[in-house]
Design a protein around this motif. Structure first.
Motif, mmCIF file in Angstrom:
data_model
loop_
_atom_site.group_PDB
_atom_site.id
_atom_site.type_symbol
_atom_site.label_atom_id
_atom_site.label_comp_id
_atom_site.label_asym_id
_atom_site.label_seq_id
_atom_site.Cartn_x
_atom_site.Cartn_y
_atom_site.Cartn_z
ATOM 1 N N GLU A 37 -12.984 7.683 -9.614
ATOM 2 C CA GLU A 37 -13.200 8.048 -8.226
ATOM 3 C C GLU A 37 -13.930 6.755 -7.888
ATOM 4 O OE1 GLU A 37 -15.677 11.302 -6.950
ATOM 5 O OE2 GLU A 37 -14.425 12.797 -8.175
ATOM 6 N N LEU A 38 -14.924 6.228 -8.380
ATOM 7 C CA LEU A 38 -15.277 4.713 -8.187
ATOM 8 C C LEU A 38 -14.505 3.577 -8.310
ATOM 9 C CD1 LEU A 38 -19.102 5.315 -9.503
ATOM 10 C CD2 LEU A 38 -18.313 5.355 -7.265
ATOM 11 N N THR A 39 -13.856 3.774 -9.403
ATOM 12 C CA THR A 39 -12.834 2.712 -9.739
ATOM 13 C C THR A 39 -11.562 2.582 -8.594
ATOM 14 O OG1 THR A 39 -13.253 2.809 -11.963
ATOM 15 C CG2 THR A 39 -11.293 1.629 -11.306
ATOM 16 N N THR A 40 -11.124 3.864 -8.307
ATOM 17 C CA THR A 40 -10.095 3.740 -7.305
ATOM 18 C C THR A 40 -10.489 3.599 -5.983
ATOM 19 O OG1 THR A 40 -8.993 5.496 -8.422
ATOM 20 C CG2 THR A 40 -8.111 5.227 -6.328
ATOM 21 N N GLY A 41 -11.558 3.847 -5.558
ATOM 22 C CA GLY A 41 -12.141 3.708 -4.262
ATOM 23 C C GLY A 41 -12.430 2.155 -4.246
ATOM 24 N N PHE A 49 -9.087 -7.396 6.005
ATOM 25 C CA PHE A 49 -9.842 -7.312 7.223
ATOM 26 C C PHE A 49 -10.822 -8.570 7.410
ATOM 27 C CE2 PHE A 49 -9.195 -2.583 6.963
ATOM 28 C CZ PHE A 49 -8.096 -2.626 7.887
ATOM 29 N N LEU A 50 -11.329 -8.827 6.275
ATOM 30 C CA LEU A 50 -11.852 -10.320 6.306
ATOM 31 C C LEU A 50 -11.232 -11.434 6.597
ATOM 32 C CD1 LEU A 50 -14.781 -11.660 5.867
ATOM 33 C CD2 LEU A 50 -14.267 -11.677 3.390
ATOM 34 N N SER A 51 -9.787 -11.325 6.134
ATOM 35 C CA SER A 51 -9.013 -12.523 6.540
ATOM 36 C C SER A 51 -8.722 -12.688 7.928
ATOM 37 C CB SER A 51 -7.556 -12.667 5.782
ATOM 38 O OG SER A 51 -6.972 -11.532 6.158
ATOM 39 N N ILE A 52 -8.522 -11.315 8.649
ATOM 40 C CA ILE A 52 -8.148 -11.244 9.852
ATOM 41 C C ILE A 52 -9.372 -11.960 10.595
ATOM 42 C CG2 ILE A 52 -7.812 -9.813 11.704
ATOM 43 C CD1 ILE A 52 -5.959 -7.952 9.696
ATOM 44 N N VAL A 53 -10.505 -11.389 10.502
ATOM 45 C CA VAL A 53 -11.762 -11.719 11.155
ATOM 46 C C VAL A 53 -11.862 -13.281 11.383
ATOM 47 C CG1 VAL A 53 -14.163 -11.701 11.229
ATOM 48 C CG2 VAL A 53 -12.927 -9.490 10.980
ATOM 49 N N VAL A 96 -11.547 -3.241 -2.351
ATOM 50 C CA VAL A 96 -11.613 -4.836 -2.313
ATOM 51 C C VAL A 96 -10.201 -5.156 -1.416
ATOM 52 C CG1 VAL A 96 -11.027 -6.420 -3.795
ATOM 53 C CG2 VAL A 96 -12.937 -4.875 -4.260
ATOM 54 N N PHE A 97 -9.047 -4.600 -1.674
ATOM 55 C CA PHE A 97 -7.928 -4.949 -1.219
ATOM 56 C C PHE A 97 -8.068 -4.845 0.549
ATOM 57 C CE2 PHE A 97 -5.997 -4.355 -5.404
ATOM 58 C CZ PHE A 97 -5.197 -5.593 -5.351
ATOM 59 N N LEU A 136 -2.700 -5.072 2.320
ATOM 60 C CA LEU A 136 -2.781 -3.595 3.085
ATOM 61 C C LEU A 136 -1.916 -2.675 2.369
ATOM 62 C CD1 LEU A 136 -3.349 -2.166 5.703
ATOM 63 C CD2 LEU A 136 -1.411 -2.924 6.615
ATOM 64 N N ALA A 137 -0.735 -2.914 2.084
ATOM 65 C CA ALA A 137 0.320 -1.900 1.237
ATOM 66 C C ALA A 137 -0.607 -1.592 -0.095
ATOM 67 C CB ALA A 137 1.271 -2.507 0.746
ATOM 68 N N ILE A 138 -1.065 -2.305 -0.780
ATOM 69 C CA ILE A 138 -1.925 -1.967 -2.060
ATOM 70 C C ILE A 138 -2.961 -1.251 -1.694
ATOM 71 C CG2 ILE A 138 -2.941 -2.864 -3.828
ATOM 72 C CD1 ILE A 138 -1.013 -5.385 -4.159
ATOM 73 N N GLY A 139 -3.707 -1.713 -0.723
ATOM 74 C CA GLY A 139 -5.089 -0.763 -0.392
ATOM 75 C C GLY A 139 -4.565 0.508 0.192
ATOM 76 N N LEU A 140 -3.740 0.515 0.863
ATOM 77 C CA LEU A 140 -3.311 1.973 1.633
ATOM 78 C C LEU A 140 -2.697 3.048 0.432
ATOM 79 C CD1 LEU A 140 -1.742 1.102 4.806
ATOM 80 C CD2 LEU A 140 -3.938 2.081 4.349
ATOM 81 N N VAL A 141 -1.873 2.357 -0.559
ATOM 82 C CA VAL A 141 -1.373 3.158 -1.824
ATOM 83 C C VAL A 141 -2.527 3.739 -2.543
ATOM 84 C CG1 VAL A 141 -0.309 3.034 -3.492
ATOM 85 C CG2 VAL A 141 0.832 2.148 -1.757
ATOM 86 N N LEU A 142 -3.547 2.815 -2.868
ATOM 87 C CA LEU A 142 -4.896 3.299 -3.407
ATOM 88 C C LEU A 142 -5.765 4.261 -2.894
ATOM 89 C CD1 LEU A 142 -5.755 -0.162 -5.235
ATOM 90 C CD2 LEU A 142 -4.818 1.629 -6.136
ATOM 91 N N THR A 143 -5.791 4.119 -1.496
ATOM 92 C CA THR A 143 -6.507 4.738 -0.770
ATOM 93 C C THR A 143 -5.812 6.323 -0.720
ATOM 94 O OG1 THR A 143 -7.299 3.403 0.542
ATOM 95 C CG2 THR A 143 -7.489 5.465 1.513
ATOM 96 N N ALA A 144 -4.518 6.367 -0.543
ATOM 97 C CA ALA A 144 -3.800 7.724 -0.676
ATOM 98 C C ALA A 144 -3.679 8.415 -2.254
ATOM 99 C CB ALA A 144 -2.240 7.288 -0.344
ATOM 100 N N SER A 145 -3.901 7.389 -3.010
ATOM 101 C CA SER A 145 -4.056 8.136 -4.396
ATOM 102 C C SER A 145 -5.383 8.601 -4.577
ATOM 103 C CB SER A 145 -3.839 7.117 -5.398
ATOM 104 O OG SER A 145 -4.154 7.335 -6.387
#
Length: 76
Positions: A52-56, A67-71, A61-62, A25-34
């Motif tokens: 843009e495509l690489t960062t997004g 969310f998949l692991s939660i489901v 993926v993260f 979650l932390a890595i995904g949110l940092v990359l989303t903020a970036s």
């Protein structure tokens, strides 16, 4: 006669699931903020579609893994 099937096991111990979820979650949110900061601060002339495509994609993926692991029920 066929050998008995092996049980499917996780490559990560069950005790690591909460910690792994927090890190994902932390890595995904940092990359989303970036990604959002990059979009807000760069001009239309200086933007790079590949960046843009690489960062997004990496952020997705993260976050999708989390969310998949939660489901599926991996995060206890």
């Amino acid at each position: 006669m066929a050998p008995p099937a092996k049980a499917i096991t996780s490559p990560v111990p069950d005790a690591w699931y909460p910690t792994l979820a927090v890190f994902m979650l932390a890595i995904g949110l940092v990359l989303t903020a970036s990604f959002f900061i990059y979009e807000a601060t760069s001009s239309k002339r200086n933007r790079s579609l590949a960046k843009e495509l690489t960062t997004g994609g990496v952020a997705s993926v993260f976050l999708v893994y989390l969310f998949l692991s939660i489901v599926v029920g991996f995060s206890h």
